[in-house]
Design a protein around this motif. Structure first.
Motif, PDB file in Angstrom:
ATOM      1  N   GLU A  93     -15.819 -40.195 -14.285  1.00 19.25           N
ATOM      2  CA  GLU A  93     -16.443 -39.548 -13.140  1.00 19.25           C
ATOM      3  C   GLU A  93     -17.091 -40.619 -12.284  1.00 19.25           C
ATOM      4  N   TRP A  94     -17.307 -40.294 -11.020  1.00 21.22           N
ATOM      5  CA  TRP A  94     -17.835 -41.262 -10.057  1.00 21.22           C
ATOM      6  C   TRP A  94     -19.253 -40.885  -9.655  1.00 21.22           C
ATOM      7  N   LEU A 137     -18.098 -44.086 -14.071  1.00 16.26           N
ATOM      8  CA  LEU A 137     -18.713 -43.712 -15.345  1.00 16.26           C
ATOM      9  C   LEU A 137     -17.630 -43.214 -16.288  1.00 16.26           C
ATOM     10  N   ALA A 138     -17.440 -43.915 -17.421  1.00 16.42           N
ATOM     11  CA  ALA A 138     -16.428 -43.553 -18.413  1.00 16.42           C
ATOM     12  C   ALA A 138     -17.123 -43.073 -19.682  1.00 16.42           C
ATOM     13  N   SER A 139     -16.608 -42.009 -20.306  1.00 15.94           N
ATOM     14  CA  SER A 139     -17.248 -41.472 -21.501  1.00 15.94           C
ATOM     15  C   SER A 139     -16.227 -40.779 -22.390  1.00 15.94           C
ATOM     16  N   ASN A 140     -16.488 -40.845 -23.690  1.00 14.77           N
ATOM     17  CA  ASN A 140     -15.782 -40.012 -24.666  1.00 14.77           C
ATOM     18  C   ASN A 140     -16.798 -39.598 -25.729  1.00 14.77           C
ATOM     19  N   ILE A 141     -16.344 -39.135 -26.889  1.00 10.37           N
ATOM     20  CA  ILE A 141     -17.274 -38.597 -27.886  1.00 10.37           C
ATOM     21  C   ILE A 141     -18.124 -39.678 -28.529  1.00 10.37           C
ATOM     22  N   VAL A 142     -17.766 -40.964 -28.272  1.00 11.69           N
ATOM     23  CA  VAL A 142     -18.509 -42.061 -28.890  1.00 11.69           C
ATOM     24  C   VAL A 142     -19.651 -42.528 -28.015  1.00 11.69           C
ATOM     25  N   ALA A 143     -19.371 -42.792 -26.730  1.00 12.21           N
ATOM     26  CA  ALA A 143     -20.385 -43.418 -25.876  1.00 12.21           C
ATOM     27  C   ALA A 143     -20.026 -43.205 -24.420  1.00 12.21           C
ATOM     28  N   LYS A 144     -20.938 -43.673 -23.547  1.00 15.55           N
ATOM     29  CA  LYS A 144     -20.728 -43.708 -22.104  1.00 15.55           C
ATOM     30  C   LYS A 144     -20.827 -45.154 -21.636  1.00 15.55           C
ATOM     31  N   ARG A 145     -19.969 -45.522 -20.702  1.00 16.24           N
ATOM     32  CA  ARG A 145     -19.976 -46.870 -20.146  1.00 16.24           C
ATOM     33  C   ARG A 145     -20.057 -46.784 -18.621  1.00 16.24           C
ATOM     34  N   ARG A 146     -20.820 -47.734 -18.046  1.00 16.83           N
ATOM     35  CA  ARG A 146     -20.953 -47.816 -16.593  1.00 16.83           C
ATOM     36  C   ARG A 146     -20.268 -49.087 -16.098  1.00 16.83           C
TER      37      ARG A 146
END
Length: 841
Positions: free
Chosen positions: A144-145, A184-193
């Protein structure tokens, strides 16, 4: 119903292990006497099962539910050909049933984005494309942005699209779209910016309409104005061009003086003694000035009878004047940490006449070459005659002047041409070597040919049949040696190769020419956007195309070291590289030269870093030949990234007991911008060494050239410092050529008869599919096919491009192989390609 096979009410689902937490798999079946899990083809021990049993109230059948745990260690220890999997097997009185297979994977999300969004400056209503490639992860990350830390939603805004492979596309930029964008990238483990990308939407200013003219002022002028507000420039946009005010005379009976109309104003009357005195004084002054002018004129006339008019004597006597040639041995101005001081300047003065002389050779010499001395020679002309000729302006003009061009059949006066090209050369300059102009001229007819500017990587292919029969053109090609005038948008854009000009401007051809320009980019559409620009007749530069886009006006084929252009309009062309990421790489050519200094014990080692094109390296060779330099090691290539890190040059492993290094010169550094934007200009640094004894005749050391946090090249030096023991390494290898023009069949690799048969075979589409599109595909020229489709003979233009691409090291093997593959794919026909293959072989 009793006595049926088990029916699964719940089957195991795919699962992800997060960190070190085990996951549960469960299934439920009815009727079921027993349920066991099988994982990766092996039964799970019954002690690891947790089961529950119940009775269905409606049917009275037995329901059994079973669960197992799967740990991270179990998944990591499995090394099968597929993912870790488990399934249930349930029993009833009639037999068994199997559930679906559920996979178990270890979830993760890497920290670094594969591609961060890059900042952009775009005009209002332009398109904004921000690329984002999230980090590798399992399961795949969702994107997402954020704009200024607020989510960007495309649900209620048709102008925004976030569906295209994680990219953010704004179709028409608005002022409100300026801001800082984050992926913004995310999955069930973590979020990354990701790193934030700043987008600036700018507005160029435009002029409002002119206001009405003002009333005529007492000074007989009226004015009007306009404001830069339609729209006003914003966010760094250009200010309006042109004046904001205009003034004009207004004498049509509207101008007043002393509040009266001009045509009613009468001359003032002299009614006082003071006015009489004033006018009498003015009259006396005018008479005195007139007497002085007459006296000066008489004096000069009497002197001119004896021929001593100093001001004009240079023009009358042929221009005998003194010339001052100042030869400066340049110091090292490029180094940050150099302690070497520039040598003292030595001046010599020569005197001699300025006159027109015939050139010594039989080639036509341009005036610009004679007024373009070597970089270390300064010429100062003290002559009113030279100033009256505006030599400086003429020299600048003739650098860009075009050679004489003519179609055959039009008469040309060679005597007039020779007189026009006679050179303005002082006798004191007869032994001074001047910088040659990189120009090639040839006369071409219907058979075509090639023009080559030696050692520059620039050549021109004139195809067979491009010029009409019974017509010839004198064509030329020039490689610019002056400072480039190509504008670059931002500090990151660079010139990738030399500016090349071909002509004449009025050239008329029936098919495009192939212009080849060497470049220094490690070509990658992911990291580079390469543009082709052309200089207009007004001297401005215009965008022709991006080499990756499709166009029907011109064609660009980019190889690893050269760019081949199919062009129909003569002019000056340049390749501009725009890096898209910090991983964009350009090639640097590294070369080491050495020579003895004035002191017999001193030795200078010079390291050059120059864009990896033949033209750029030729400038290094010319400079070193004039210094008597010795090439100490074969030149090498360094890959230089556009990541803002500097370039370091250091000298290592110098024998301590034989040689001494002058202080503070062991490591020297070039700023990133100076290396990245060198634009074909050589950068160099020097290391000053001193031998302790004249008996030391050998120097061995290493030169390290590295980019901080980047690639490194080591150049090994083994040199003899004794003149009669030197073994010189040649300056040029395969690029050293002297042939500048070839005409007729010898200029082409494909025999004319075979070329005609290929065109006849492939220009017409047939049922077997052997048309020019297949030929282009087999020759790896399948991009931008609409360009070839508009040509009279698409196959001929494809072969012209093949000729340009294989002019140095190509032979007919690759063409024969392509025709052979086509022949294998399709059965033989009357126009079979097998015969062509045999001819090519």
């Amino acid at each position: 119903v009793p006595g049926t096979l088990p029916q699964f009410l719940a089957e195991p689902n795919d699962a992800y292990i997060v960190k070190s937490n085990p996951i549960k798999l469960h299934c439920r079946a009815m009727p079921a006497m027993q349920i066991f899990f099988k994982c990766n083809g092996e039964w799970v021990h019954q002690n690891e099962h947790m089961s529950e049993e119940s009775i269905d109230e409606g049917t009275g059948l037995k329901i059994r539910e079973v669960m197992i745990n799967v740990s991270r260690q179990q998944v990591e220890d499995f090394h099968g050909p597929e993912d870790y999997w488990c399934q249930c097997v349930a029993w009833s009185h009639l037999g068994t049933s199997k559930s679906r297979k559920a996979t178990v994977r270890i979830a993760y999300l890497r920290k670094n984005f594969e591609q961060d969004p890059q900042g952009r400056e775009v005009p209002i209503e332009g398109m904004i494309v921000l690329h984002c490639r999230p980090p590798e992860g399992v399961p795949m990350a969702e994107v997402e942005w954020l704009k200024n830390e607020e989510p960007v939603t495309a649900l209620n805004d048709d102008n925004i699209d976030t569906r295209a492979n994680h990219n953010l596309i704004i179709k028409q930029a608005r002022l409100s779209d300026s801001g800082n964008y984050t992926c913004l990238a995310s999955n069930i483990v973590a979020k990354r910016r990701s790193a934030s990308a700043t987008v600036v939407v700018y507005v160029d200013g435009s002029w409002d309409v002119w206001s009405e003219w003002s009333l005529c002022s007492p000074e007989c002028e009226r004015q009007r104005s306009r404001e830069c507000n339609a729209p006003s420039p914003r966010h760094g946009g250009k200010f309006c061009e042109g004046p904001s005010q205009e003034t004009e005379n207004c004498t049509e009976g509207l101008c007043t003086q002393n509040r009266k109309l001009l045509h009613k104003v009468k001359p003032p009357t002299i009614d006082s003694a003071s006015d009489v005195a004033l006018y009498a004084g003015l009259a006396a002054g005018v008479i005195a000035v007139a007497v002085l002018v007459i006296a000066v004129t008489v004096y000069r006339k009497s002197q001119s009878e004896y021929g001593v008019d100093v001001i004009d004597s240079s023009a009358l006597t042929g221009g005998f004047q003194s010339f001052n040639f100042k030869t400066a041995r340049q110091g090292n101005s490029l180094l940050l940490n150099s302690s070497m001081q520039p040598d003292l300047t030595v001046s010599r003065t020569y005197s001699g006449p300025i006159c027109f002389q015939d050139p010594l050779d039989k080639e036509l010499m341009s005036e610009s070459a004679l007024f373009d001395p070597l970089p270390d020679i300064k010429v100062k002309v003290q002559s009113s005659f030279m100033v009256s000729l505006s030599v400086a302006d003429r020299a600048e003009y003739h650098v860009k002047a075009q050679p004489d061009t003519y179609p055959r059949g039009i008469s040309r006066d060679y005597n007039t041409l020779n007189n026009r090209n006679k050179s303005l050369l002082p006798p004191g300059l007869s032994n001074v070597t001047l910088k040659p102009e990189l120009r090639t001229v040839g006369i071409f007819g219907h058979l075509g040919g090639r023009l080559v500017v030696p050692n520059t990587g620039v050549s021109l292919l004139v195809p067979h049949g491009a010029i009409m029969e019974d017509t010839s053109w004198e064509m030329y090609m020039i490689v610019n040696q002056q400072e480039s005038s190509v504008p670059t948008e931002g500090s990151s854009e660079i010139l990738l190769g030399p500016e090349a000009t071909y002509g004449p401007p009025g050239l008329t051809l029936s098919s495009p020419l192939a212009l080849t320009i060497a470049h220094c980019a490690e070509v990658s559409s992911e990291h580079w956007n390469i543009h082709l620009r052309r200089q207009t007749t007004e001297g401005k530069w215009e965008e022709v195309m991006s080499t990756d886009e499709e166009s029907t006006s011109c064609y660009c084929l980019t190889d690893s070291h050269c760019c081949h252009l199919l062009l129909e309009q003569p002019g000056t062309y340049a390749l501009i590289g725009e890096p898209l990421t910090e991983s964009a790489v350009k090639r640097l050519k590294l070369a080491i030269f050495g020579s003895m200094s004035c002191n017999a014990l001193d030795y200078s080692v010079r390291v050059y870093c120059v864009d990896d094109t033949p033209h750029a390296f030729q400038g290094v060779v010319a400079a070193e030949k004039s210094k008597g330099g010795q090439l100490l090691e074969e030149p090498k290539t360094l890959l230089f990234k556009g990541n803002s890190f500097n370039l370091q040059v250091s000298i290592q492993d110098v024998p301590q007991f034989l040689w001494n290094i002058k202080p503070f010169t062991t490591c020297q550094e070039f700023p990133f911008s100076e290396v990245w934007c060198s634009n074909q200009k050589p950068l160099h640094c020097a290391f000053s060494l001193e031998r302790y004894s004249p008996s030391t005749t050998q120097l061995s050391c290493k030169i390290s050239v590295r980019q901080v946090k980047g690639h490194e090249q080591i150049l090994q030096v083994y040199a003899s410092v004794v003149e009669n023991e030197k073994e010189l390494i040649p300056f040029f290898t395969q690029a050293d050529c002297t042939v500048t023009s070839q005409t007729g069949p010898k200029a082409f690799k494909i025999p004319y008869s075979i070329r005609q048969r290929i065109c006849a075979t492939f220009d017409t589409a047939n049922a077997k599919g052997k048309d020019w599109q297949l030929l282009a595909k087999k020759l790896n020229i399948e991009r931008n096919l609409p360009y070839f489709a508009k040509q009279k003979s698409p196959s001929a233009v494809i072969l012209n491009l093949w000729e340009a691409r294989h002019q140095d090291n190509g032979d007919l093997d690759s063409l024969a192989s392509a025709l052979e593959e086509i022949g294998k794919i399709h059965a033989k026909s009357p126009n079979s390609t097998e015969d062509l293959t045999e001819d090519c072989s």
